[in-house]
Design a protein around this motif. Structure first.
Motif, mmCIF file in Angstrom:
data_model
loop_
_atom_site.group_PDB
_atom_site.id
_atom_site.type_symbol
_atom_site.label_atom_id
_atom_site.label_comp_id
_atom_site.label_asym_id
_atom_site.label_seq_id
_atom_site.Cartn_x
_atom_site.Cartn_y
_atom_site.Cartn_z
ATOM 1 N N UNK A 2 0.818 -1.259 -0.036
ATOM 2 C CA UNK A 2 0.110 -0.037 0.126
ATOM 3 C C UNK A 2 1.178 1.259 0.084
ATOM 4 N N UNK A 3 1.786 1.351 0.800
ATOM 5 C CA UNK A 3 2.807 2.486 0.820
ATOM 6 C C UNK A 3 3.683 2.576 -0.298
ATOM 7 N N UNK A 4 3.924 1.471 -0.934
ATOM 8 C CA UNK A 4 4.639 1.672 -2.219
ATOM 9 C C UNK A 4 3.684 2.239 -3.340
ATOM 10 N N UNK A 5 2.519 1.906 -3.407
ATOM 11 C CA UNK A 5 1.502 2.038 -4.375
ATOM 12 C C UNK A 5 1.435 3.558 -4.307
ATOM 13 N N UNK A 6 1.053 4.193 -2.875
ATOM 14 C CA UNK A 6 0.771 5.541 -2.967
ATOM 15 C C UNK A 6 2.057 6.435 -3.195
ATOM 16 N N UNK A 7 3.375 6.005 -2.881
ATOM 17 C CA UNK A 7 4.332 6.500 -3.097
ATOM 18 C C UNK A 7 4.626 6.886 -4.724
ATOM 19 N N UNK A 66 -3.231 13.227 -10.319
ATOM 20 C CA UNK A 66 -4.700 12.772 -10.561
ATOM 21 C C UNK A 66 -4.680 11.305 -10.043
ATOM 22 N N UNK A 67 -6.088 10.929 -9.549
ATOM 23 C CA UNK A 67 -6.305 9.836 -8.846
ATOM 24 C C UNK A 67 -5.986 8.491 -9.591
ATOM 25 N N UNK A 68 -6.032 8.730 -10.746
ATOM 26 C CA UNK A 68 -5.694 7.437 -11.738
ATOM 27 C C UNK A 68 -4.170 6.677 -11.342
ATOM 28 N N UNK A 69 -3.493 7.810 -10.786
ATOM 29 C CA UNK A 69 -1.991 7.268 -10.271
ATOM 30 C C UNK A 69 -2.289 6.179 -9.337
ATOM 31 N N UNK A 70 -3.373 5.770 -8.521
ATOM 32 C CA UNK A 70 -3.238 4.774 -7.466
ATOM 33 C C UNK A 70 -3.232 3.389 -8.346
ATOM 34 N N UNK A 75 0.441 -2.257 -11.189
ATOM 35 C CA UNK A 75 1.842 -2.562 -11.673
ATOM 36 C C UNK A 75 2.518 -3.259 -10.843
ATOM 37 N N UNK A 76 2.494 -2.601 -9.509
ATOM 38 C CA UNK A 76 3.583 -3.459 -8.485
ATOM 39 C C UNK A 76 3.139 -4.567 -8.194
ATOM 40 N N UNK A 77 1.798 -4.640 -7.936
ATOM 41 C CA UNK A 77 1.378 -6.054 -7.718
ATOM 42 C C UNK A 77 1.567 -7.178 -8.545
ATOM 43 N N UNK A 78 1.545 -6.664 -9.854
ATOM 44 C CA UNK A 78 1.698 -7.780 -10.953
ATOM 45 C C UNK A 78 3.092 -8.390 -10.961
ATOM 46 N N UNK A 79 3.945 -7.199 -10.677
ATOM 47 C CA UNK A 79 5.481 -7.790 -10.501
ATOM 48 C C UNK A 79 5.823 -8.418 -9.457
ATOM 49 N N UNK A 80 5.265 -7.977 -8.161
ATOM 50 C CA UNK A 80 5.573 -8.624 -6.817
ATOM 51 C C UNK A 80 5.081 -9.807 -6.751
ATOM 52 N N UNK A 85 -2.823 3.020 -22.656
ATOM 53 C CA UNK A 85 -4.305 2.928 -22.705
ATOM 54 C C UNK A 85 -5.142 4.107 -22.097
ATOM 55 N N UNK A 86 -4.578 5.309 -21.453
ATOM 56 C CA UNK A 86 -5.251 6.260 -20.847
ATOM 57 C C UNK A 86 -5.655 6.050 -19.592
ATOM 58 N N UNK A 87 -5.263 4.916 -18.940
ATOM 59 C CA UNK A 87 -5.888 4.408 -17.572
ATOM 60 C C UNK A 87 -5.032 5.347 -16.532
ATOM 61 N N UNK A 88 -3.873 5.645 -16.723
ATOM 62 C CA UNK A 88 -3.043 6.625 -15.763
ATOM 63 C C UNK A 88 -2.910 7.861 -16.679
ATOM 64 N N UNK A 89 -3.468 9.204 -16.275
ATOM 65 C CA UNK A 89 -3.081 10.317 -16.820
ATOM 66 C C UNK A 89 -2.779 11.270 -15.977
ATOM 67 N N UNK A 90 -2.124 12.450 -16.444
ATOM 68 C CA UNK A 90 -1.654 13.635 -15.486
ATOM 69 C C UNK A 90 -2.330 14.825 -15.766
#
Length: 253
Positions: A75-80, A88-92, A97-102, A241-246
């Motif tokens: 959770x902390x890694x994802x927020x960071x 943007x909230x999409x950053x969460x 990505x982190x979970x898929x790797x870990x 795919x535009x899921x994470x935006x700025x």
């Protein structure tokens, strides 16, 4: 105390203060604009590790607490990572990505028996892999978003030629974003020749033999490489795919 261990005392405190001072002073002289962030990060590291050292004994004795602690790290890694990429909230979605790797890496090393199914083994291995995936996600996602902003004309040109949004975005952002994998690749290539990383030194300090230490380090490095590669691939897809935006506004440092 073991001669290879760090000695607790005033000497350690003085060394830490001086080292932080060097980083902050150089930042000020170089006008990097991150002097406060450097000092804050250092203080947080001391406080957080002191807290972890206090509770870790209880955590590793209980599987439920071990799982909860690993989820907290995720959770902390994802927020960071989210804060590094965008306001943007999409950053969460960095959590994906982190979970898929870990998760596949940690599951594999546990199922294979390479890491014993104990809290004292799982927590540090999971922490190392989560930290690497977090860094790769932050760098890959941030560079991808930067390139989409900086090369907007190229992106729109690809769309005008009939390209799909995802494909056009990948053309622009993939080359720079994949540079996030250069540090782990270099670390893996040069291990033992340039550096003796933490897992290797940790086993030696714990009175393990050099072969055992080398095996632990190889496991960590290859696991990190796999986790970070997956994390970068997933965060690139999310950006393309535009899921994470700025959103407009200054980025956090």
């Amino acid at each position: 105390m073991n001669g290879a261990s760090v000695t607790l005392g005033w000497g350690l405190a003085v060394a830490l203060v001086v080292l932080v001072g060097i980083a902050v002073t150089v930042s000020l002289l170089g006008r990097f604009g991150i002097s406060r962030a450097l000092a804050t990060a250092s203080v947080r590291a001391v406080l957080q590790l002191a807290a972890v050292a206090t509770i870790i004994v209880a955590v590793v004795r209980s599987w439920w607490l071990t799982v909860a602690f690993v989820l907290l790290m995720l959770g902390v890694a994802s927020v960071t990572s989210a804060r590094r990429m965008t306001r943007d909230r999409s950053g969460f979605l960095a959590a994906a990505a982190i979970g898929a790797g870990v998760l596949p890496v940690v599951a594999l090393v546990l199922v294979s028996g390479a890491v014993p199914l104990t809290g004292i083994a799982v927590v540090p291995v999971a922490g190392i892999v989560i930290g690497g995936a977090m860094t790769a996600t932050s760098l890959g996602g941030r560079r991808a978003l930067d390139d989409l902003e900086a090369q907007r004309d190229q992106y729109e040109g690809a769309l005008a030629l009939g390209g799909h949004r995802r494909d056009a975005a990948m053309i622009v952002c993939r080359p720079a974003a994949t540079q996030a994998l250069v540090p782990p690749m270099d670390q893996t290539r040069t291990v033992g020749l340039v550096t003796l990383p933490g897992a290797f030194v940790g086993v030696l300090i714990g009175s393990g033999d050099p072969v055992q230490a080398a095996a632990a380090q190889v496991l960590v490095l290859i696991g990190l490489l796999a986790a970070e590669t997956v994390a970068v691939a997933v965060v690139l897809e999310l950006v393309a795919r535009g899921r994470i935006v700025r959103t407009p506004g200054p980025r956090r440092v």
